[in-house]
Write an enzyme that holds these catalytic residues in place. Structure first.
Site, PDB file in Angstrom:
ATOM      1  N   LEU A   1       0.630  -1.132   0.194  1.00  0.00           N
ATOM      2  CA  LEU A   1       0.020  -0.047  -0.063  1.00  0.00           C
ATOM      3  C   LEU A   1       0.820   1.307   0.031  1.00  0.00           C
ATOM      4  CD1 LEU A   1      -2.935  -0.902   2.512  1.00  0.00           C
ATOM      5  CD2 LEU A   1      -2.766  -1.222   0.144  1.00  0.00           C
ATOM      6  N   HIS A   2       0.383   2.217  -0.595  1.00  0.00           N
ATOM      7  CA  HIS A   2       0.911   3.897  -0.724  1.00  0.00           C
ATOM      8  C   HIS A   2      -0.372   4.801  -0.726  1.00  0.00           C
ATOM      9  CE1 HIS A   2      -0.596   3.492  -5.089  1.00  0.00           C
ATOM     10  NE2 HIS A   2       0.300   2.509  -5.048  1.00  0.00           N
TER      11      HIS A   2
ATOM     12  N   HIS B   1      -3.532   4.139  -2.425  1.00  0.00           N
ATOM     13  CA  HIS B   1      -4.441   3.381  -1.790  1.00  0.00           C
ATOM     14  C   HIS B   1      -5.099   4.004  -0.518  1.00  0.00           C
ATOM     15  CE1 HIS B   1      -1.288   0.281  -3.442  1.00  0.00           C
ATOM     16  NE2 HIS B   1      -2.643  -0.248  -3.951  1.00  0.00           N
TER      17      HIS B   1
ATOM     18  N   GLN C   1      -4.541 -12.854 -12.284  1.00  0.00           N
ATOM     19  CA  GLN C   1      -4.345 -11.690 -13.296  1.00  0.00           C
ATOM     20  C   GLN C   1      -2.802 -11.274 -13.750  1.00  0.00           C
ATOM     21  OE1 GLN C   1      -5.908  -8.837 -10.143  1.00  0.00           O
ATOM     22  NE2 GLN C   1      -4.582  -7.639 -10.683  1.00  0.00           N
TER      23      GLN C   1
ATOM     24  N   GLY D   1      -8.970   3.268  -8.401  1.00  0.00           N
ATOM     25  CA  GLY D   1      -8.284   4.344  -8.918  1.00  0.00           C
ATOM     26  C   GLY D   1      -8.439   4.455 -10.208  1.00  0.00           C
ATOM     27  N   GLN D   2      -8.347   5.809 -10.682  1.00  0.00           N
ATOM     28  CA  GLN D   2      -8.186   6.155 -12.411  1.00  0.00           C
ATOM     29  C   GLN D   2      -7.133   5.911 -12.696  1.00  0.00           C
ATOM     30  OE1 GLN D   2      -8.972  10.307 -13.596  1.00  0.00           O
ATOM     31  NE2 GLN D   2      -7.245   9.883 -14.976  1.00  0.00           N
ATOM     32  N   LYS D   3      -6.068   5.644 -11.827  1.00  0.00           N
ATOM     33  CA  LYS D   3      -4.782   4.995 -12.476  1.00  0.00           C
ATOM     34  C   LYS D   3      -4.879   3.728 -13.286  1.00  0.00           C
ATOM     35  CE  LYS D   3      -0.280   3.799 -12.145  1.00  0.00           C
ATOM     36  NZ  LYS D   3      -0.266   2.481 -11.468  1.00  0.00           N
ATOM     37  N   ASP D   4      -5.701   2.948 -12.736  1.00  0.00           N
ATOM     38  CA  ASP D   4      -6.007   1.963 -13.529  1.00  0.00           C
ATOM     39  C   ASP D   4      -7.302   2.031 -14.542  1.00  0.00           C
ATOM     40  OD1 ASP D   4      -3.941  -0.431 -12.837  1.00  0.00           O
ATOM     41  OD2 ASP D   4      -4.406   0.722 -11.031  1.00  0.00           O
TER      42      ASP D   4
HETATM   43  P1  AMP Z   1      -3.605  -2.344  -6.894  1.00  0.00           P
HETATM   44  O1  AMP Z   1      -3.129  -2.823  -5.311  1.00  0.00           O
HETATM   45  O2  AMP Z   1      -2.379  -1.892  -7.550  1.00  0.00           O
HETATM   46  O3  AMP Z   1      -4.532  -3.629  -7.462  1.00  0.00           O
HETATM   47  O4  AMP Z   1      -4.595  -0.989  -6.917  1.00  0.00           O
HETATM   48  C1  AMP Z   1      -5.687  -1.198  -5.792  1.00  0.00           C
HETATM   49  C2  AMP Z   1      -6.290   0.067  -6.256  1.00  0.00           C
HETATM   50  O5  AMP Z   1      -5.654   1.309  -5.956  1.00  0.00           O
HETATM   51  C3  AMP Z   1      -6.839   0.040  -7.677  1.00  0.00           C
HETATM   52  O6  AMP Z   1      -7.987   0.537  -7.881  1.00  0.00           O
HETATM   53  C4  AMP Z   1      -5.702   1.026  -8.280  1.00  0.00           C
HETATM   54  O7  AMP Z   1      -6.222   1.827  -9.420  1.00  0.00           O
HETATM   55  C5  AMP Z   1      -5.620   2.075  -6.923  1.00  0.00           C
HETATM   56  N1  AMP Z   1      -4.295   2.756  -7.132  1.00  0.00           N
HETATM   57  C6  AMP Z   1      -3.191   2.192  -7.436  1.00  0.00           C
HETATM   58  N2  AMP Z   1      -2.214   3.253  -7.562  1.00  0.00           N
HETATM   59  C7  AMP Z   1      -3.030   4.465  -7.572  1.00  0.00           C
HETATM   60  C8  AMP Z   1      -2.751   5.903  -7.632  1.00  0.00           C
HETATM   61  N3  AMP Z   1      -1.334   6.107  -7.599  1.00  0.00           N
HETATM   62  N4  AMP Z   1      -3.575   6.877  -7.379  1.00  0.00           N
HETATM   63  C9  AMP Z   1      -4.879   6.266  -7.205  1.00  0.00           C
HETATM   64  N5  AMP Z   1      -5.621   4.715  -6.816  1.00  0.00           N
HETATM   65  C10 AMP Z   1      -4.176   4.254  -7.063  1.00  0.00           C
END
Ligand code: AMP
Length: 281
Positions: free
Chosen positions: A34-35, A38, A62, A148-151
């Protein structure tokens, strides 16, 4: 904050909390590592919902063969501490066998949508994402789920999925959180050397460049794509996967940018694949 490991526990926590007038359940699905990105989803969930769950699950389906499933950042203690700090009521941290019972065969395939953008170089990726998110939504029965809109392509796939499966969860999309230098936060940034981090900044430079052009009313897709490509080609160590202007709902290419179109880029920096995007105004 409670930590639960089984679908049955998550479901009974959720059922105790929603369906009561004025009470809502929010779910924040993550793979951990997490960052602050998240954390922003958790904060949005906390602001909108009376009860908040976060899932921590590195979803094997995935990841493609040869991808980073085995070395994906796993930091359970630190992740739970962040979840608690940001106000999660429950962390759902299942085993692989809990999510994929012995003999599991059922997959959620979102059709052509899953074979565009990241789905091209990562075949099966969005099927894995849709499958695990469907399982999480069925388990947690949340009123709202935060992504997140990131994805951004993932968001398109999941919006389609909840409509197609008539899942009673509203998808909430939160803005991209960036480091001070512009790099979009990602668990995978941990893989980058100092030099690679510098190279990775080209992705956010592309995004800023394209936003700047659109702000000056440049709407021609070819012009925007060429401008983006010019930023990327001069970066050593960076290999473009895709650069695309698409309709955010269908992920199909568009020739002219319109409000709400998605401009997205993906590139490898060394062995690390990074993505960034902007929703054009
Ligand atoms: P992940 O753990 O990478 O599967 O991400 C979990 C959720 O966090 C997903 O909905 C991502 O789009 C979101 N997320 C990841 N990085 C960011 C970011 N930099 N800003 C906003 N949301 C994020």
């Amino acid at each position: 904050m409670e930590i639960v490991r089984t679908v049955a526990e998550l479901r009974s926590w959720s059922r105790a909390n929603h369906g009561i007038p004025g009470q809502t359940v929010g779910l924040v699905p993550t793979m951990g590592g997490l960052h602050a990105g998240h954390a922003s989803l958790l904060r949005a969930a906390r602001a909108a919902c009376s009860h908040v769950a976060m899932s921590l699950f590195v979803n094997p389906t995935q990841f493609g063969p040869g991808e980073d499933y085995a070395r994906y950042p796993r930091a359970f203690e630190a992740d739970c501490a962040l979840a608690e700090r940001e106000g999660a009521d429950v962390v759902f941290a299942p085993s692989v066998a809990e999510i994929y019972p012995d003999g599991a065969e059922t997959l959620v395939d979102v059709g052509d949508l899953g074979r565009r953008l990241d789905g091209i170089s990562r075949p099966g990726h969005f099927r894995g994402v849709a499958t695990v998110v469907a399982k999480l939504l069925i388990a947690a029965e949340p009123d709202f789920a935060f992504f997140g809109q990131k994805d951004a392509a993932q968001v398109a796939v999941l919006r389609r999925m909840v409509v197609d499966l008539r899942i009673a969860t509203e998808i909430v999309v939160c803005p991209i959180v960036r480091d001070a230098d512009g790099l979009a936060l990602s668990s995978r940034n941990a893989y980058l050397s100092t030099e690679q981090r510098g190279q990775a900044l080209a992705l956010s430079r592309v995004i800023r460049q394209v936003e700047g052009l659109v702000a000056k009313d440049e709407r021609r897709g070819q012009v925007l794509l060429d401008a983006g490509r010019r930023v990327l080609v001069c970066v050593p160590g960076l290999r473009v996967d895709y650069i695309a202007l698409v309709d955010w709902a269908t992920l199909e290419p568009v020739e002219t940018a319109f409000p709400g179109s998605l401009f997205a880029v993906a590139a490898w920096v060394g062995a690390t694949r990074l993505i960034d995007n902007t929703i054009l105004r």
